[in-house]
Design a protein around this motif. Sequence first.
Motif, PDB file in Angstrom:
ATOM      1  N   LEU A 102       0.817  -1.210   0.000  1.00 44.85           N
ATOM      2  CA  LEU A 102       0.000   0.000   0.000  1.00 44.85           C
ATOM      3  C   LEU A 102       0.854   1.265   0.000  1.00 44.85           C
ATOM      4  CD1 LEU A 102      -2.886  -1.006   2.442  1.00 44.85           C
ATOM      5  CD2 LEU A 102      -3.007  -0.723  -0.033  1.00 44.85           C
ATOM      6  N   VAL A 103       1.966   1.259   0.714  1.00 45.60           N
ATOM      7  CA  VAL A 103       2.847   2.425   0.734  1.00 45.60           C
ATOM      8  C   VAL A 103       3.448   2.656  -0.649  1.00 45.60           C
ATOM      9  CG1 VAL A 103       5.060   3.297   1.617  1.00 45.60           C
ATOM     10  CG2 VAL A 103       3.360   2.373   3.189  1.00 45.60           C
ATOM     11  N   ILE A 104       3.910   1.589  -1.298  1.00 46.39           N
ATOM     12  CA  ILE A 104       4.510   1.721  -2.628  1.00 46.39           C
ATOM     13  C   ILE A 104       3.483   2.238  -3.628  1.00 46.39           C
ATOM     14  CG2 ILE A 104       5.488   0.421  -4.564  1.00 46.39           C
ATOM     15  CD1 ILE A 104       6.858  -1.364  -2.436  1.00 46.39           C
ATOM     16  N   VAL A 105       2.292   1.660  -3.612  1.00 47.72           N
ATOM     17  CA  VAL A 105       1.240   2.089  -4.539  1.00 47.72           C
ATOM     18  C   VAL A 105       0.819   3.526  -4.236  1.00 47.72           C
ATOM     19  CG1 VAL A 105      -1.157   1.686  -5.220  1.00 47.72           C
ATOM     20  CG2 VAL A 105       0.418  -0.229  -5.063  1.00 47.72           C
ATOM     21  N   SER A 106       0.722   3.871  -2.954  1.00 46.94           N
ATOM     22  CA  SER A 106       0.317   5.228  -2.578  1.00 46.94           C
ATOM     23  C   SER A 106       1.342   6.262  -3.033  1.00 46.94           C
ATOM     24  CB  SER A 106       0.126   5.328  -1.068  1.00 46.94           C
ATOM     25  OG  SER A 106      -0.908   4.484  -0.653  1.00 46.94           O
ATOM     26  N   VAL A 107       2.612   5.975  -2.867  1.00 46.33           N
ATOM     27  CA  VAL A 107       3.658   6.909  -3.295  1.00 46.33           C
ATOM     28  C   VAL A 107       3.631   7.072  -4.810  1.00 46.33           C
ATOM     29  CG1 VAL A 107       6.164   7.243  -3.460  1.00 46.33           C
ATOM     30  CG2 VAL A 107       5.133   6.566  -1.292  1.00 46.33           C
ATOM     31  N   ALA A 108       3.502   5.961  -5.534  1.00 48.41           N
ATOM     32  CA  ALA A 108       3.441   6.033  -6.996  1.00 48.41           C
ATOM     33  C   ALA A 108       2.202   6.809  -7.450  1.00 48.41           C
ATOM     34  CB  ALA A 108       3.437   4.628  -7.595  1.00 48.41           C
ATOM     35  N   ALA A 109       1.066   6.553  -6.809  1.00 52.22           N
ATOM     36  CA  ALA A 109      -0.166   7.270  -7.157  1.00 52.22           C
ATOM     37  C   ALA A 109      -0.038   8.755  -6.844  1.00 52.22           C
ATOM     38  CB  ALA A 109      -1.354   6.659  -6.422  1.00 52.22           C
ATOM     39  N   LEU A 110       0.599   9.080  -5.731  1.00 56.31           N
ATOM     40  CA  LEU A 110       0.790  10.478  -5.369  1.00 56.31           C
ATOM     41  C   LEU A 110       1.646  11.209  -6.408  1.00 56.31           C
ATOM     42  CD1 LEU A 110       0.344  12.715  -3.258  1.00 56.31           C
ATOM     43  CD2 LEU A 110       2.431  11.938  -2.152  1.00 56.31           C
ATOM     44  N   PHE A 111       2.741  10.577  -6.825  1.00 57.54           N
ATOM     45  CA  PHE A 111       3.577  11.179  -7.870  1.00 57.54           C
ATOM     46  C   PHE A 111       2.795  11.353  -9.162  1.00 57.54           C
ATOM     47  CE2 PHE A 111       7.374   9.962  -5.349  1.00 57.54           C
ATOM     48  CZ  PHE A 111       7.992  11.200  -5.348  1.00 57.54           C
ATOM     49  N   PHE A 112       2.000  10.348  -9.529  1.00 58.56           N
ATOM     50  CA  PHE A 112       1.186  10.441 -10.743  1.00 58.56           C
ATOM     51  C   PHE A 112       0.220  11.616 -10.651  1.00 58.56           C
ATOM     52  CE2 PHE A 112      -2.879   9.574 -12.793  1.00 58.56           C
ATOM     53  CZ  PHE A 112      -2.469   9.553 -14.125  1.00 58.56           C
ATOM     54  N   ILE A 113      -0.483  11.716  -9.524  1.00 54.80           N
ATOM     55  CA  ILE A 113      -1.471  12.787  -9.361  1.00 54.80           C
ATOM     56  C   ILE A 113      -0.804  14.158  -9.413  1.00 54.80           C
ATOM     57  CG2 ILE A 113      -3.063  13.841  -7.698  1.00 54.80           C
ATOM     58  CD1 ILE A 113      -3.798  10.950  -6.856  1.00 54.80           C
ATOM     59  N   ILE A 114       0.331  14.292  -8.742  1.00 57.09           N
ATOM     60  CA  ILE A 114       1.027  15.584  -8.742  1.00 57.09           C
ATOM     61  C   ILE A 114       1.470  15.956 -10.153  1.00 57.09           C
ATOM     62  CG2 ILE A 114       3.149  16.764  -7.993  1.00 57.09           C
ATOM     63  CD1 ILE A 114       2.856  15.242  -5.317  1.00 57.09           C
ATOM     64  N   LEU A 115       2.130  15.026 -10.830  1.00 60.25           N
ATOM     65  CA  LEU A 115       2.625  15.334 -12.172  1.00 60.25           C
ATOM     66  C   LEU A 115       1.493  15.540 -13.162  1.00 60.25           C
ATOM     67  CD1 LEU A 115       5.667  12.905 -12.307  1.00 60.25           C
ATOM     68  CD2 LEU A 115       5.695  15.390 -12.039  1.00 60.25           C
ATOM     69  N   PHE A 116       0.415  14.758 -13.021  1.00 66.65           N
ATOM     70  CA  PHE A 116      -0.738  14.921 -13.900  1.00 66.65           C
ATOM     71  C   PHE A 116      -1.364  16.302 -13.716  1.00 66.65           C
ATOM     72  CE2 PHE A 116      -5.306  14.564 -14.759  1.00 66.65           C
ATOM     73  CZ  PHE A 116      -5.268  14.149 -16.078  1.00 66.65           C
ATOM     74  N   ASN A 117      -1.485  16.745 -12.462  1.00 72.09           N
ATOM     75  CA  ASN A 117      -2.071  18.058 -12.197  1.00 72.09           C
ATOM     76  C   ASN A 117      -1.187  19.195 -12.682  1.00 72.09           C
ATOM     77  OD1 ASN A 117      -4.689  17.695 -10.873  1.00 72.09           O
ATOM     78  ND2 ASN A 117      -3.495  16.516  -9.407  1.00 72.09           N
ATOM     79  N   ILE A 118       0.113  19.036 -12.544  1.00 76.73           N
ATOM     80  CA  ILE A 118       1.022  20.057 -13.079  1.00 76.73           C
ATOM     81  C   ILE A 118       0.868  20.132 -14.592  1.00 76.73           C
ATOM     82  CG2 ILE A 118       3.452  20.650 -13.461  1.00 76.73           C
ATOM     83  CD1 ILE A 118       4.008  19.508 -10.645  1.00 76.73           C
ATOM     84  N   GLY A 119       0.876  18.973 -15.246  1.00 73.83           N
ATOM     85  CA  GLY A 119       0.712  18.940 -16.698  1.00 73.83           C
ATOM     86  C   GLY A 119      -0.618  19.521 -17.139  1.00 73.83           C
ATOM     87  N   LEU A 120      -1.684  19.168 -16.436  1.00 68.14           N
ATOM     88  CA  LEU A 120      -3.006  19.687 -16.771  1.00 68.14           C
ATOM     89  C   LEU A 120      -3.060  21.197 -16.576  1.00 68.14           C
ATOM     90  CD1 LEU A 120      -5.794  18.760 -17.723  1.00 68.14           C
ATOM     91  CD2 LEU A 120      -6.428  18.495 -15.323  1.00 68.14           C
ATOM     92  N   GLY A 121      -2.473  21.670 -15.484  1.00 69.52           N
ATOM     93  CA  GLY A 121      -2.434  23.116 -15.244  1.00 69.52           C
ATOM     94  C   GLY A 121      -1.660  23.845 -16.320  1.00 69.52           C
ATOM     95  N   LEU A 122      -0.529  23.273 -16.727  1.00 70.41           N
ATOM     96  CA  LEU A 122       0.261  23.902 -17.788  1.00 70.41           C
ATOM     97  C   LEU A 122      -0.481  23.863 -19.126  1.00 70.41           C
ATOM     98  CD1 LEU A 122       3.829  22.599 -16.899  1.00 70.41           C
ATOM     99  CD2 LEU A 122       2.901  24.901 -16.562  1.00 70.41           C
ATOM    100  N   LEU A 123      -1.188  22.773 -19.400  1.00 71.59           N
ATOM    101  CA  LEU A 123      -1.959  22.673 -20.650  1.00 71.59           C
ATOM    102  C   LEU A 123      -3.079  23.707 -20.685  1.00 71.59           C
ATOM    103  CD1 LEU A 123      -2.471  21.123 -23.298  1.00 71.59           C
ATOM    104  CD2 LEU A 123      -4.004  19.641 -21.976  1.00 71.59           C
ATOM    105  N   ILE A 124      -3.822  23.813 -19.590  1.00 71.48           N
ATOM    106  CA  ILE A 124      -4.887  24.819 -19.528  1.00 71.48           C
ATOM    107  C   ILE A 124      -4.289  26.222 -19.644  1.00 71.48           C
ATOM    108  CG2 ILE A 124      -6.654  25.836 -18.036  1.00 71.48           C
ATOM    109  CD1 ILE A 124      -7.150  22.983 -16.934  1.00 71.48           C
TER     110      ILE A 124
END
Length: 102
Positions: free
Chosen positions: A34-56
């Motif tokens: 759960l810790v490994i999956v949570s850390v990977a998911a957190l990185f995905f969410i952060i990077l996805f939101n940065i990318g989405l913010g930059l795209l918008i």
Amino acid sequence: MVEIIKEFATKKLDLLKMEATEKSALTAGTLTFLVIVSVAALFFIILFNIGLGLLIGHWLGNYAYGILIIAGLYLLIILITFLSRKMIKNSVADKIIKLINS
């Protein structure tokens, strides 16, 4: 007769120790997963939101606007969650009680 009772108690204690060890090992493995999956998911969410913010922001002609829009969406999610906290607490508590009683 006393020897049989002592042997039974010893074997029962050994069995309990082995069961506790097994449950502890399974819990540790599950927590590690759960810790490994949570850390990977957190990185995905952060990077996805940065990318989405930059795209918008690119679409709007100003990157700051895109980031602010994403931040505003998260503020809206926080407000909705805060306003419905009693419903969320009750729902989670009901599900836990149903799981325990099953």
